[in-house]
Structures are given as C-alpha cells and as structure tokens.
Scaffold this active site. Structure first.
Site, PDB file in Angstrom:
ATOM      1  N   GLU A 282       0.719  -1.240  -0.074  1.00 41.18           N
ATOM      2  CA  GLU A 282      -0.018   0.080  -0.189  1.00 41.18           C
ATOM      3  C   GLU A 282       0.962   1.273   0.044  1.00 41.18           C
ATOM      4  O   GLU A 282       0.519   2.307  -0.424  1.00 41.18           O
ATOM      5  CB  GLU A 282      -1.096   0.008   1.305  1.00 41.18           C
ATOM      6  CG  GLU A 282      -1.945  -1.176   1.236  1.00 41.18           C
ATOM      7  CD  GLU A 282      -3.085  -0.959   0.114  1.00 41.18           C
ATOM      8  OE1 GLU A 282      -3.158  -0.071  -0.502  1.00 41.18           O
ATOM      9  OE2 GLU A 282      -3.200  -2.330  -0.392  1.00 41.18           O
TER      10      GLU A 282
ATOM     11  N   HIS B 114       1.953   2.000  -3.495  1.00 43.58           N
ATOM     12  CA  HIS B 114       0.822   2.766  -4.165  1.00 43.58           C
ATOM     13  C   HIS B 114       0.744   4.218  -3.943  1.00 43.58           C
ATOM     14  O   HIS B 114       0.749   5.011  -4.814  1.00 43.58           O
ATOM     15  CB  HIS B 114      -0.531   2.229  -3.979  1.00 43.58           C
ATOM     16  CG  HIS B 114      -0.783   0.761  -4.482  1.00 43.58           C
ATOM     17  ND1 HIS B 114      -0.640   0.627  -5.898  1.00 43.58           N
ATOM     18  CD2 HIS B 114      -1.284  -0.458  -3.995  1.00 43.58           C
ATOM     19  CE1 HIS B 114      -1.171  -0.770  -6.151  1.00 43.58           C
ATOM     20  NE2 HIS B 114      -1.553  -1.246  -4.853  1.00 43.58           N
TER      21      HIS B 114
END
Length: 209
Positions: free
Chosen positions: A25, A28
């Site tokens: 994450e 990202h």
C-alpha cells in the site's frame, strides 16, 4: 495441530502478511504522490506504519476465518485501499497503470531481496522459516493483485490500457468484484492457477525446492 498452536501460527503469519501489505500500500501511495496526487499523504496513508493500513474485515477477520477454516493451511487478506484522486494525476490514463503496478512490483522487489538473503546469508531454524514465509506471502500478494478483476491492481492496469468508454464500463464491474473473486476461489482458482504461478516465481527467485 492444537488450537493454541493454530493461533500461535496465525499470529506469526498475520504479522508477516501485515508487513507485506504495508509495503504494497505504501508503494501505491508513493507513486501516486510522485505523479501528482497527494491524497494518500493527506490521509496519513503514505507511511510504513501498518496500523494506518488495517481494515477490520479484510485485514483481520478474513485472514483469521480463512486460516481457521483451512486448519492453518492458508492465510490471506487485504489492506485498506490507498485513496487515489484520479483527476489529480498529471496524466490520469497513463499514471493509473503505474500506480496499479507499484504495489505488486514492490512485493516482487521485497521477495527478491529476501531470496538473496536466504541464498547468501547463513541462517537457520526460525529465521529461515520466517523469511521464507515472508517471501511467499509477498509473491502471493503480487501475483494475486495482478488479476484483472476490480478492485485488484490488475484491473487498474487494464483500465489504463482500455479505450475510455470500455474502461468506464469495466470499472462498473467493481461492485461485483469480490463476488467474482470468491467465485474464483470456490472454483479452485488458487489450487489450479495461483499456487502454480506462485511456485514458479519462487523457483525463479532461487528460493524454491
């Protein structure tokens, strides 16, 4: 395996899963930030603190249910998705592809680094066990997320490649995404396709048997 051993094993594997999901994450959010979208940073998601990425159902309850229902043979989950403002990107159509690839690519890099440690650093016992499982979880996350079914990362890549009209229609599938995914799992997708691919990647990294 006793219930105590089962729970102890879950705690260990859950911790490794949380590490891999956090790297995923963060990647990202970092690439989105580099491409002009600061939403993840503003929301406190541009961090390697695992607590910022936990979702009560997908990160905690789902892995626990899967682990207990398979008698300790399988654990998998998902972090809370990093928020992305599509229109804040410098080149939305192209940038969403790089953002989609960032998470799986980060997991592949992490797995590659672990594989080098396993090959060249003399370890044993619990350390080898932990590192190999962390490597495997990273590869599973990377391969699984490249499936082109919304909301997985592979769908973001495909949306960026499709013409605008088709991309919008494809994005509408997201409301049914998890139903489709669970259907795939029920039909044996993991056993027939995912695990063979994961094994292939691990062998390519030089960490398989």
């Amino acid at each position: 395996m006793s219930f105590f051993s089962l729970i102890s094993s879950f705690v260990i594997l859950f911790g490794l899963l949380l590490i891999a999901m956090t790297v995923h994450e963060f990647a990202h959010g970092l690439i989105a930030y580099k491409l002009g979208d600061s939403t993840a940073r503003i929301c406190g998601r541009l961090t390697l603190n695992p607590l910022a990425h936990i979702d009560p159902f997908w990160t905690i309850l789902l892995p626990l249910v899967l682990f207990l229902s398979t008698a300790g043979h399988f654990v998998f989950g998902s972090a809370k998705p990093v928020p992305i403002n599509y229109w804040a990107l410098k080149n939305p159509k192209k940038d969403i592809i790089w953002i989609g690839l960032a998470g799986p690519f980060a997991n592949f890099i992490f797995a590659f680094i672990i594989a080098q440690v396993l090959k060249f650093v003399p370890l044993g016992g619990i350390f080898t066990y932990l590192l190999f499982n962390l490597l495997t979880i990273n590869v599973v996350l990377a391969v699984f997320n490249l499936i082109p079914i919304p909301p997985l990362d592979g769908s973001r890549v495909l949306m960026g490649l499709l013409p605008a009209d088709l991309s919008r229609q494809y994005a509408d599938l997201e409301r049914y995404g998890f139903i489709i995914l669970f259907a795939f799992i029920w039909l044996g997708f993991f056993d027939r396709i995912l695990w063979p691919l994961v094994g292939l990647v691990i062998r390519m990294l030089g960490a398989g048997a």
